[in-house]
Design a protein around this motif. Sequence first.
Motif: not given
Length: 108
Positions: A60-71
Amino acid sequence: MNSVYAAMEPSRAEIDSLEGPVVIEFGAPWCGHCRAAQPLIASALSEYPSVRHIKIEDGKGRPLGRSFRVTLWPTLIFLNHGKVIARLVRPADSAVISNALEKLNDTL
């Protein structure tokens, strides 16, 4: 194959500027799905020694994973010169990973 998750993630700009074929694996060392996938990933990557493998500990809150839409974990992102070629979420067998690696290899 890299067997340790990097606790410090690179920036998206650093990932986008990587040269050549790269597989980024997002997950966590305590994740059961991630641990189950390790032999599958290792088997597939053994056929492609020129492909760089980067394991990123996600959360949660990790920007790299969010930038790749990792869920969900593990998520594998296949890149060539920073461009996304393929993506796999919770791969169930090494053949699926090998197919994505072949697709990546075809872009070289």
